[in-house]
Enzyme design. Structure first.
Site, PDB file in Angstrom:
ATOM      1  N   ARG A  21       0.824  -1.216   0.000  1.00  0.00           N
ATOM      2  CA  ARG A  21       0.000   0.000   0.000  1.00  0.00           C
ATOM      3  C   ARG A  21       0.857   1.264   0.000  1.00  0.00           C
ATOM      4  NH1 ARG A  21      -4.766  -2.146   3.945  1.00  0.00           N
ATOM      5  NH2 ARG A  21      -6.082  -2.896   2.258  1.00  0.00           N
ATOM      6  N   LYS A  47     -20.999 -14.241   2.229  1.00  0.00           N
ATOM      7  CA  LYS A  47     -22.031 -13.272   2.650  1.00  0.00           C
ATOM      8  C   LYS A  47     -22.899 -12.854   1.479  1.00  0.00           C
ATOM      9  CE  LYS A  47     -18.904 -11.136   5.587  1.00  0.00           C
ATOM     10  NZ  LYS A  47     -17.915 -10.697   4.719  1.00  0.00           N
ATOM     11  N   GLY A  79     -10.332  -8.089  -1.414  1.00  0.00           N
ATOM     12  CA  GLY A  79     -10.746  -9.117  -0.456  1.00  0.00           C
ATOM     13  C   GLY A  79     -10.047 -10.450  -0.656  1.00  0.00           C
ATOM     14  N   GLY A 135     -14.298  -3.446   0.312  1.00  0.00           N
ATOM     15  CA  GLY A 135     -15.613  -2.866   0.615  1.00  0.00           C
ATOM     16  C   GLY A 135     -15.965  -1.751  -0.347  1.00  0.00           C
TER      17      GLY A 135
HETATM   18  P1  AMP Z   1     -17.018 -13.107   1.645  1.00  0.00           P
HETATM   19  O1  AMP Z   1     -16.416 -12.307   2.759  1.00  0.00           O
HETATM   20  O2  AMP Z   1     -18.493 -13.013   1.557  1.00  0.00           O
HETATM   21  O3  AMP Z   1     -16.337 -12.843   0.307  1.00  0.00           O
HETATM   22  O4  AMP Z   1     -16.729 -14.637   1.995  1.00  0.00           O
HETATM   23  C1  AMP Z   1     -15.439 -15.176   2.034  1.00  0.00           C
HETATM   24  C2  AMP Z   1     -15.502 -16.478   2.773  1.00  0.00           C
HETATM   25  O5  AMP Z   1     -16.421 -17.338   2.142  1.00  0.00           O
HETATM   26  C3  AMP Z   1     -14.209 -17.238   2.825  1.00  0.00           C
HETATM   27  O6  AMP Z   1     -13.700 -17.194   4.125  1.00  0.00           O
HETATM   28  C4  AMP Z   1     -14.592 -18.677   2.426  1.00  0.00           C
HETATM   29  O7  AMP Z   1     -14.075 -19.656   3.287  1.00  0.00           O
HETATM   30  C5  AMP Z   1     -16.095 -18.632   2.541  1.00  0.00           C
HETATM   31  N1  AMP Z   1     -16.748 -19.629   1.677  1.00  0.00           N
HETATM   32  C6  AMP Z   1     -16.585 -19.814   0.362  1.00  0.00           C
HETATM   33  N2  AMP Z   1     -17.311 -20.841  -0.078  1.00  0.00           N
HETATM   34  C7  AMP Z   1     -17.972 -21.354   0.970  1.00  0.00           C
HETATM   35  C8  AMP Z   1     -18.879 -22.422   1.150  1.00  0.00           C
HETATM   36  N3  AMP Z   1     -19.238 -23.198   0.124  1.00  0.00           N
HETATM   37  N4  AMP Z   1     -19.377 -22.639   2.393  1.00  0.00           N
HETATM   38  C9  AMP Z   1     -18.997 -21.859   3.428  1.00  0.00           C
HETATM   39  N5  AMP Z   1     -18.137 -20.816   3.320  1.00  0.00           N
HETATM   40  C10 AMP Z   1     -17.637 -20.567   2.107  1.00  0.00           C
END
Ligand code: AMP
Length: 402
Positions: free
Chosen positions: A38, A200, A356, A379
């Site tokens: 950064r 999420k 992310g 974000g």
């Molecule tokens: P996000 O912050 O919404 O981008 O989610 C990222 C997280 O989603 C990571 O820590 C992954 O381990 C989790 N993830 C991805 N695929 C799955 C899944 N099939 N079931 C549960 N968690 C998941």
């Protein structure tokens, strides 16, 4: 969206320029910077200003000190690293406001750099306190925001203080982010695709809705695929499902059809009974998830299908892992898609990664240099892709075209 004034448009010679940067870097317990990406990313703007004889006042947050002076979150080690990178001395102020800071700013000569202490040592930064914002602006002639990662927050240093300058410009990093993300949102080179994953779904729904306006094919992976499967009436076993969003998921699938866009869901899955490398895994169809099993990655047929779409696309936006990539048994989908995207970039596809976890996967594979644009703000990039105005960008002056 109107174009914003860029730091390149400013007449900075002999002026004192306040630059909001993103120096939110990791430090180890010896207070050493362990990843200076950064800091390095801000050099383009800093060097531009130095070459044009400006005096530079830099400000950033680091961590979440919540309004307290936390030694471990001091920006002092960052001043040292910046001095090495910019090959020029960097002065450090032990606060970001107050009499001592005022004196240091007043004594700053053209071509000199002053880094202020962590903005979030004052709670007034995140509450966007008007008096604090005015104090931050004191002694500076021009304002530049080069911290895309906090542009979605209306804080004193990103929004409040802009009221005290007649000219507020985007730094080069912010301009680059807006160019790449804006192109994806408004006029992506077609055929265009998006690859969306992660857990999420609530945060990604508005992004999907917004991308349906511009993107031809949206490929879904990760945990959020199961809310869609559930909405289609499938049994998903113990997979992650957001029950409250079933109706929304159904509506999105219907509206994609109406506007002639394609939403692809996985055609096979890697399942297990627990998230562990010791757990037994199976590859199955989405219709065949047994009770007590969870979908934790996309399967090989899905990897092939999605890679094929990538191969045919001229531009691709990616956010979110395809599976629980932190556990190696469920990392293949994410890693293969990262590799396929890097290959597509090599063939001339415009690839934009929305920050992310996807960035972590790309970094783990050593593929960072092989992508078109990797956003510095997870974000902020998602909010931008939702079509939401970012307060830190909105607050900048508009470019007056003559
Ligand atoms: P996000 O912050 O919404 O981008 O989610 C990222 C997280 O989603 C990571 O820590 C992954 O381990 C989790 N993830 C991805 N695929 C799955 C899944 N099939 N079931 C549960 N968690 C998941």
């Amino acid at each position: 969206m109107p174009s914003k004034l860029s730091v390149r448009d400013l007449d900075v010679a002999g002026k004192t320029v306040f630059v909001r940067v993103d120096f939110n870097v990791p430090l180890n317990d010896r207070q050493e910077v362990t990843d200076d990406t950064r800091i390095a990313a801000s050099l383009q703007t800093i060097n531009h200003l130095l070459e044009r004889n400006a005096a530079i006042v830099l400000a950033s947050h680091l961590g979440r000190p919540k309004g307290k002076n936390v030694f471990e979150m001091s920006l002092s080690p960052v001043a040292d690293r910046l001095a090495e990178l910019v090959k020029s001395p960097v002065r450090f102020a032990r606060d970001c406001v107050g009499a001592e800071v005022k004196e240091l700013i007043a004594g700053l000569n053209p071509g000199e750099i002053l880094l202020l202490e962590n903005l979030r040592f004052h709670a007034e930064e995140t509450t966007n306190d008007a008096d604090f914002a005015r104090e931050l602006a004191e002694g500076c002639d021009l304002y530049v925001n080069d911290a895309f990662g906090t542009a979605h927050r209306a804080h004193a240093s990103t929004e409040g203080m802009t009221r005290h300058f007649s000219e507020c410009a985007a730094g080069m990093l912010v301009t680059k982010e807006l160019d790449f993300l804006g192109q994806m949102l408004q006029k992506p080179k077609r055929p265009s695709a998006a690859l969306l994953g992660g857990a999420k779904i609530s945060g990604k729904i508005p992004v999907i809705e917004s991308l349906l306006k511009s993107i031809d094919t949206i490929m879904i992976g990760g945990g959020m695929a199961f809310t869609f499967f559930r909405a289609l009436g499938l049994n998903v076993g113990a997979s992650l499902v957001d029950e409250e969003l079933l109706e929304t998921a159904k509506r999105i699938l219907d509206s994609a059809k109406e506007v002639g866009r394609e939403i692809l869901l996985p055609v096979d899955l890697v399942i297990a009974r627990e998230i562990s490398n010791d757990a037994e895994t199976k590859i199955i169809l989405p219709t065949d998830i047994p009770e007590g099993w969870m979908g934790l990655d996309i399967g090989p047929k899905t990897i092939a299908l999605y890679s094929d779409v990538l191969e045919r696309s001229q531009s691709v936006f990616w956010n979110g892992p395809m599976g629980v990539f932190e556990v190696s048994n469920f990392a293949k989908g994410t890693m293969e898609m990262a590799t396929a995207m890097a290959t597509a970039t090599g063939r001339g596809t415009i690839t934009v990664v929305g920050g992310g976890d996807s960035v972590a996967a790309i970094a783990a594979l050593g593929l960072k240099e092989q992508f078109g644009h990797i956003s510095t703000g997870g974000g902020a990039s998602l909010e931008y892709m939702e079509g939401k105005p970012l307060p830190g960008v909105e607050a900048l002056s508009e470019l007056q075209r003559s």
